[in-house]
Design a protein around this motif. Structure first.
Motif, PDB file in Angstrom:
ATOM      1  N   ALA A   1       0.833  -1.195   0.000  1.00  0.00           N
ATOM      2  CA  ALA A   1       0.000   0.000   0.000  1.00  0.00           C
ATOM      3  C   ALA A   1       0.870   1.248   0.000  1.00  0.00           C
ATOM      4  O   ALA A   1       2.053   1.195   0.325  1.00  0.00           O
ATOM      5  N   ALA A   2       0.255   2.361  -0.382  1.00  0.00           N
ATOM      6  CA  ALA A   2       0.935   3.647  -0.366  1.00  0.00           C
ATOM      7  C   ALA A   2      -0.085   4.729  -0.043  1.00  0.00           C
ATOM      8  O   ALA A   2      -1.274   4.585  -0.343  1.00  0.00           O
ATOM      9  N   VAL A   3       0.392   5.799   0.559  1.00  0.00           N
ATOM     10  CA  VAL A   3      -0.481   6.939   0.826  1.00  0.00           C
ATOM     11  C   VAL A   3      -0.813   7.568  -0.518  1.00  0.00           C
ATOM     12  O   VAL A   3       0.069   7.889  -1.309  1.00  0.00           O
ATOM     13  N   TYR A   4      -2.097   7.728  -0.784  1.00  0.00           N
ATOM     14  CA  TYR A   4      -2.555   8.224  -2.077  1.00  0.00           C
ATOM     15  C   TYR A   4      -2.569   9.743  -2.047  1.00  0.00           C
ATOM     16  O   TYR A   4      -3.495  10.368  -1.521  1.00  0.00           O
ATOM     17  N   SER A   5      -1.518  10.349  -2.604  1.00  0.00           N
ATOM     18  CA  SER A   5      -1.416  11.808  -2.659  1.00  0.00           C
ATOM     19  C   SER A   5      -0.530  12.182  -3.836  1.00  0.00           C
ATOM     20  O   SER A   5       0.165  11.338  -4.407  1.00  0.00           O
ATOM     21  N   TRP A   6      -0.542  13.454  -4.186  1.00  0.00           N
ATOM     22  CA  TRP A   6       0.281  13.899  -5.301  1.00  0.00           C
ATOM     23  C   TRP A   6       1.755  13.709  -4.997  1.00  0.00           C
ATOM     24  O   TRP A   6       2.499  13.191  -5.810  1.00  0.00           O
ATOM     25  N   TRP A   7       2.194  14.167  -3.824  1.00  0.00           N
ATOM     26  CA  TRP A   7       3.597  14.035  -3.463  1.00  0.00           C
ATOM     27  C   TRP A   7       3.799  12.733  -2.707  1.00  0.00           C
ATOM     28  O   TRP A   7       3.278  12.569  -1.616  1.00  0.00           O
ATOM     29  N   GLY A   8       4.509  11.842  -3.290  1.00  0.00           N
ATOM     30  CA  GLY A   8       4.788  10.563  -2.659  1.00  0.00           C
ATOM     31  C   GLY A   8       4.254   9.406  -3.474  1.00  0.00           C
ATOM     32  O   GLY A   8       4.949   8.422  -3.669  1.00  0.00           O
ATOM     33  N   TYR A   9       3.040   9.525  -3.980  1.00  0.00           N
ATOM     34  CA  TYR A   9       2.499   8.449  -4.816  1.00  0.00           C
ATOM     35  C   TYR A   9       2.679   8.797  -6.295  1.00  0.00           C
ATOM     36  O   TYR A   9       3.293   8.064  -7.046  1.00  0.00           O
ATOM     37  N   TRP A  10       2.114   9.918  -6.724  1.00  0.00           N
ATOM     38  CA  TRP A  10       2.203  10.294  -8.134  1.00  0.00           C
ATOM     39  C   TRP A  10       3.566  10.878  -8.485  1.00  0.00           C
ATOM     40  O   TRP A  10       4.149  10.523  -9.498  1.00  0.00           O
TER      41      TRP A  10
END
Length: 135
Positions: free
Chosen positions: A88-97
């Protein structure tokens, strides 16, 4: 030249980001998670983890993103694979995308290749010039 290079870079980077995220955003499931600080047994430091539930089992997602800070008890969105919910990953612009290492590599590598190409082709030998004129 920059009018061509910048749009091509943006398009290539956008397509790269779109198809290389793990867990995959098209197949992944998004849920809410709560941030809690947990002491790491190996390094004895506290780090933030995002805890979420799936099929009545609690999972923890890593939240170590550069330039991103979380507060204890904060609610965030998490994306995970349904076939393997522990990924899993934190779904956000910075860090995921967008990730800092990918941005640096996508700028650094083409610049190195550009300077290498200029260095290789800037001073051709007289034999190479003669051969090129003959063609």
């Amino acid at each position: 030249m920059l009018k061509v290079i910048i749009p091509v870079y943006i398009i290539c980077f956008a397509l790269y980001v779109l198809f290389t995220r793990h867990p995959d955003f098209q197949d992944g499931q998004i849920t809410t998670a709560t941030i809690h600080f947990v002491k790491d047994s190996a390094t004895t430091t506290t780090e933030a983890k995002a805890f979420y539930n799936y099929d009545k089992v609690e999972y923890a997602a890593n939240t170590n993103y550069l330039f991103r800070n979380f507060k204890d008890g904060e609610t965030v969105k998490v994306i995970f694979e349904t076939s393997n919910p522990s990924k899993a990953a934190v779904y956000s612009w910075w860090g995921y995308w967008i990730q800092w290492d990918e941005i640096l590599a996508s700028i650094f590598i083409p610049v190195v290749f550009l300077y290498a190409a200029k260095a290789i082709t800037s001073s051709p030998s007289p034999e190479a010039l003669r051969e090129q004129k003959e063609m």
